[in-house]
Design a protein around this motif. Structure first.
Motif, mmCIF file in Angstrom:
data_model
loop_
_atom_site.group_PDB
_atom_site.id
_atom_site.type_symbol
_atom_site.label_atom_id
_atom_site.label_comp_id
_atom_site.label_asym_id
_atom_site.label_seq_id
_atom_site.Cartn_x
_atom_site.Cartn_y
_atom_site.Cartn_z
ATOM 1 N N LEU A 390 45.431 40.502 43.100
ATOM 2 C CA LEU A 390 45.961 40.375 41.742
ATOM 3 C C LEU A 390 45.890 38.928 41.263
ATOM 4 C CD1 LEU A 390 47.311 41.656 39.300
ATOM 5 C CD2 LEU A 390 49.526 41.362 40.429
ATOM 6 N N LEU A 391 46.108 37.980 42.198
ATOM 7 C CA LEU A 391 45.959 36.559 41.847
ATOM 8 C C LEU A 391 44.523 36.262 41.420
ATOM 9 C CD1 LEU A 391 47.973 34.822 44.722
ATOM 10 C CD2 LEU A 391 48.770 35.361 42.413
ATOM 11 N N ALA A 392 43.563 36.909 42.082
ATOM 12 C CA ALA A 392 42.154 36.717 41.718
ATOM 13 C C ALA A 392 41.884 37.226 40.307
ATOM 14 C CB ALA A 392 41.247 37.420 42.719
ATOM 15 N N SER A 393 42.478 38.362 39.946
ATOM 16 C CA SER A 393 42.259 38.909 38.601
ATOM 17 C C SER A 393 42.823 37.973 37.534
ATOM 18 C CB SER A 393 42.902 40.298 38.482
ATOM 19 O OG SER A 393 44.316 40.217 38.536
ATOM 20 N N ILE A 394 43.918 37.308 37.841
ATOM 21 C CA ILE A 394 44.495 36.354 36.891
ATOM 22 C C ILE A 394 43.590 35.132 36.763
ATOM 23 C CG2 ILE A 394 46.466 34.810 36.523
ATOM 24 C CD1 ILE A 394 48.206 37.011 37.795
ATOM 25 N N ALA A 395 42.984 34.715 37.880
ATOM 26 C CA ALA A 395 42.030 33.600 37.820
ATOM 27 C C ALA A 395 40.810 33.965 36.980
ATOM 28 C CB ALA A 395 41.608 33.210 39.237
ATOM 29 N N PHE A 396 40.320 35.197 37.104
ATOM 30 C CA PHE A 396 39.215 35.653 36.248
ATOM 31 C C PHE A 396 39.637 35.646 34.776
ATOM 32 C CE2 PHE A 396 37.324 37.708 40.115
ATOM 33 C CZ PHE A 396 36.071 37.126 40.015
ATOM 34 N N ALA A 397 40.906 35.993 34.509
ATOM 35 C CA ALA A 397 41.396 35.972 33.129
ATOM 36 C C ALA A 397 41.372 34.549 32.567
ATOM 37 C CB ALA A 397 42.813 36.543 33.074
#
Length: 428
Positions: A390-397
């Motif tokens: 989920l942290l990775a998805s926020i970084a992509f955002a």
């Protein structure tokens, strides 16, 4: 007053020569950043989680809340520190902050069973954090550089990368052989190492090196920055990337050991992350002086997101080192691009105050990210890959938001014009 000879003036203004006095200022700033809050607290915090839990029985969410206290304090005081840096000689701000920072770190060796003492100490660390870190030195570097501004900013931020290579293994070794109390004393001593060069060399560029008839420094007002899309986009990027980065890095050693990686390999991953940040920062510092910094920022945020995703599923030293490398190149470089872009969009007149406000945004993300990861651990009893992903998805955002930045074709020309409009008369 006797006019400065033309040859001497040319040397004084030539950023390409090693004799340019700005490089000695940058070197001192490098040493200060290498032993500042930035490489010490985030990169060693996770190494103390297991020892402190064993010693006092404190839960992970409570411990991660300690880091959140420091981050929230940074959020509140950064604009005030920025205001001081815009008005007073940098050493008047930096030197007292270094002393308080070192004493606070050393005092952690005297922790008792009361977690309130731990909280108060991290509150003190947060008060002075940005008075020791790249935030405090950036304003001075901007007064010295225009043509090599990107590389100079990268150089001082490389200090954080060097510190994050050397400090975590030394801390882990001290914990293993002499205990966590001795490790905190070590960190307090390390924090003092940047003080001598800062005292001797760090000062704003004197206005006397430029012709006397140049106009005052340019830049938008704070109100004008608030009305601009670019400023709020930069703050949005900062919140998202800080949530992801701090949520991961403050728990990285514990995450990797929970996934079967040895403590030594976990500490090595922290160091590799710092080493990759050095290479990334120098490379990006070279590139942003020549190409669109907006698109470079998007690229490095994507690299950081991919690194985070790999670390979410890392179960071996090799995979963890790969993820740490990508994370280091990405998020390590992002810290270089932000002040460069901010100076490009808002100028230098109120730079430190506005830079402080972006650090407020950083601290909001930096406080909530570790708390999220700590809460997920306490709720499930493990660092599950899905939570870290989920942290990775926020970084992509964050990478997606960076595409909203206005792109100007004349970045270099704009920076040159702003610089030539004068070096403000600042106390040195």
């Amino acid at each position: 007053m006797t006019p400065m000879p033309e040859t001497s003036l040319a040397t004084t203004n030539d950023e390409s020569t090693i004799h340019y006095p700005g490089w000695s200022v940058a070197t001192a700033a490098f040493a200060g950043v290498m032993t500042s809050f930035s490489p010490i607290v985030p990169y060693t915090f996770s190494l103390f989680l297991n020892p402190l839990h064993t010693a006092f029985g404190w839960k992970r969410e409570a411990l991660d809340g300690t880091f959140a206290i420091a981050a929230i304090t940074v959020a509140l005081v950064s604009p005030f520190i920025g205001m001081l840096l815009d008005r007073f000689p940098p050493r008047r701000i930096i030197l007292p902050c270094i002393l308080v920072f070192a004493l606070a770190l050393a005092s952690l060796s005297r922790l008792s069973g009361s977690i309130s003492q731990f909280y108060f100490t991290f509150f003190m660390l947060g008060l002075v954090a940005n008075g020791t870190a790249q935030f405090a030195y950036t304003r001075t570097i901007l007064t010295w550089f225009q043509k090599r501004r990107g590389f100079a900013l990268a150089l001082i931020l490389t200090g954080s990368g060097v510190g994050s290579i050397l400090i975590p293994p030394a801390t882990q070794w001290t914990i293993a052989h002499h205990g966590w109390r001795s490790a905190y004393l070590l960190l307090g001593g390390i924090a003092l190492l940047g003080l001598p060069l800062t005292a001797l060399l760090v000062r704003n560029r004197p206005a006397a090196v430029l012709p006397q008839d140049e106009p005052a420094v340019s830049g938008v007002s704070v109100k004008g920055a608030f009305a601009s899309t670019a400023f709020w986009v930069l703050c949005g990027i900062t919140v998202l990337s800080a949530f992801s980065e701090n949520g991961l890095v403050t728990n990285l050693a514990a995450i990797l050991t929970d996934h079967g990686v040895t403590p030594q390999s976990a500490a090595l991953a922290l160091s590799v992350r710092g080493g990759a940040g050095i290479l990334g920062r120098l490379g990006v510092g070279f590139l942003i002086d020549r190409f669109s910094p907006q698109r470079i920022q998007t690229m490095i945020l994507v690299l950081a997101a991919v690194g985070t995703l790999i670390l979410a599923f890392a179960g071996s030293p090799a995979v963890s080192l790969l993820g740490a490398t990508l994370l280091g190149v990405g998020l390590g470089s992002e810290a270089d691009v932000l002040p460069y872009l901010l100076a490009h969009y808002v100028g230098r007149k109120n730079f430190s105050v506005l830079y402080g406000l972006t650090w407020t945004a950083y601290a909001i993300g930096g406080a909530t990210g570790p708390m999220f990861v700590g809460h997920m651990y306490d709720a499930t009893g493990a660092y599950h890959s899905s939570s870290i992903a989920l942290l990775a998805s926020i970084a992509f955002a964050a990478a997606g938001v960076s595409l909203m930045l206005p792109r100007r074709k004349s970045v270099a020309k704009s920076a040159a014009t702003e610089f030539k409009q004068g070096v403000e008369v600042l106390p040195s």
